[in-house]
Write a protein that holds these residues in place. Structure first.
Motif, PDB file in Angstrom:
ATOM      1  N   ALA A  57       0.799  14.297  -5.430  1.00 54.93           N
ATOM      2  CA  ALA A  57      -0.039  13.491  -4.807  1.00 54.93           C
ATOM      3  C   ALA A  57      -1.043  14.037  -4.119  1.00 54.93           C
ATOM      4  CB  ALA A  57       1.458  12.401  -4.802  1.00 54.93           C
TER       5      ALA A  57
ATOM      6  N   GLN B 186      -0.332   8.894  -0.923  1.00 53.54           N
ATOM      7  CA  GLN B 186      -1.210   8.556  -1.713  1.00 53.54           C
ATOM      8  C   GLN B 186      -1.909   7.369  -0.368  1.00 53.54           C
ATOM      9  OE1 GLN B 186      -1.793   5.724  -5.412  1.00 53.54           O
ATOM     10  NE2 GLN B 186       0.522   7.631  -5.265  1.00 53.54           N
TER      11      GLN B 186
ATOM     12  N   ALA C 206      -4.845  12.029  -5.205  1.00 52.56           N
ATOM     13  CA  ALA C 206      -5.483  12.101  -3.770  1.00 52.56           C
ATOM     14  C   ALA C 206      -6.975  12.333  -3.132  1.00 52.56           C
ATOM     15  CB  ALA C 206      -4.534  11.309  -2.755  1.00 52.56           C
TER      16      ALA C 206
END
Length: 241
Positions: free
Chosen positions: A137, A101, A141
Motif C-alpha cells: 500500500a 493509504q 500511495a
C-alpha cells in the motif's frame, strides 16, 4: 504517468549506484520489464525518496540504478499509531491497506476481547502478512514512510501505549465527544475496536489509563475503514495535511 515505486533500504546519495535485488528486483525485471534509460522511484521507508535511472539488468532479479535525485521527507506531526483490533480474515489486510493509504505511522495488532479472529499460534505469520500489505500500500500511495506493524497486544499492551502517548483516543459509538475537540501533536494513539465494538470493560480500563472515547460522526463505521476516517480527520485538524 507516475514512475513505478520500489522499496530499498539504500542510503545512496545523488550520483551513486544502487542495486535492486530480491523480490523487488524480480518484480522490476520480470514483471515490469524495466530497461536501461527508464526511471523509477525508490523509497526507503524512513522518509527518503530517490528518483533513479536504470543502467543495467542482470538475470531475473537484479537491476542496476544510479540515483538522479533525492528528496528527504519530514516525519509527520503528530505521529499517529493505530491500535487495530484484529478484524475478520476477509477484512484484515484491507484494514492495513486503508490505514497505510491514509498515513498511519505505526499499526499495532490488538487481540480485543470481542475479536472474532484469533491469532494464537500464528502471530508471526499474520503480522508478516500485515507488514507485506503495508509495504504494498505504501508503494501504491507513493509514501516515503512505511508504517511498522507490531503486536499482538492485549489490554495491558494497549494501556502501555496509552501511557506513552501525548494523546490517546478510543473510537466509540456511544461517546458524545467529537474528535474536533482535541488538539493533535506529538505522539497520538487511536484505538479501533473489532466488529462488535470495544467492550465496556475495555473502554473503562483504557479511559482509566488516560484515553478519551470519541465519535467521528453519526454513522457507525466498519472496523476496516474506521481508522482511515480517523486519520483523515486528524489530517485536517492538525498540521499533517
Amino acid at each position: 504517468m507516475s514512475l513505478p515505486v520500489f522499496i530499498s533500504d539504500t542510503d545512496a546519495d545523488v550520483g551513486e549506484s544502487v542495486e535492486l535485488g530480491g523480490a523487488e528486483g524480480r518484480h522490476a525485471v520480470t514483471v515490469r520489464r524495466l530497461q536501461p534509460g527508464e526511471r523509477i522511484v525508490l523509497i526507503d521507508g524512513r522518509g527518503g525518496r530517490r528518483t533513479c535511472v536504470v543502467r543495467s539488468t542482470a538475470g531475473r532479479d537484479r537491476l542496476g540504478l544510479v540515483v538522479e535525485s533525492l528528496e528527504v521527507v519530514a516525519a509527520p506531526d503528530p505521529r499517529v499509531t493505530i491500535v487495530q483490533a484484529i478484524p475478520k480474515a476477509e477484512r484484515s489486510e484491507l484494514a492495513v491497506d486503508l490505514l497505510t493509504q491514509a498515513g498511519a505511522d505505526r499499526i499495532v495488532a490488538w487481540q480485543a476481547s470481542r475479536s472474532i479472529a484469533r491469532w494464537a499460534g500464528k502471530e508471526a505469520k499474520s503480522l508478516a502478512k500485515w507488514q507485506a500489505a503495508a509495504e504494498a500500500a505504501a508503494k501504491q500511495a507513493r509514501r516515503a514512510f512505511i508504517p511498522q506493524v507490531s503486536g499482538v497486544v492485549g489490554a495491558a499492551g494497549v494501556e502501555k501505549l496509552i501511557a506513552d502517548a501525548d494523546l490517546a483516543l478510543i473510537l466509540h459509538e456511544e461517546s458524545s465527544t467529537p474528535i474536533r475537540e482535541f488538539t493533535f501533536s506529538g505522539e497520538v494513539v487511536v484505538i479501533i475496536g473489532p466488529e462488535g465494538g470495544v467492550a465496556p470493560e475495555e473502554v473503562e480500563a483504557f479511559s482509566a489509563a488516560g484515553a478519551h472515547p470519541v465519535r467521528l460522526g453519526p454513522e457507525v463505521l466498519r472496523t476496516a475503514s474506521a481508522g482511515m476516517v480517523a486519520l483523515s480527520a486528524i489530517g485536517v485538524l492538525s498540521q499533517r495535511w
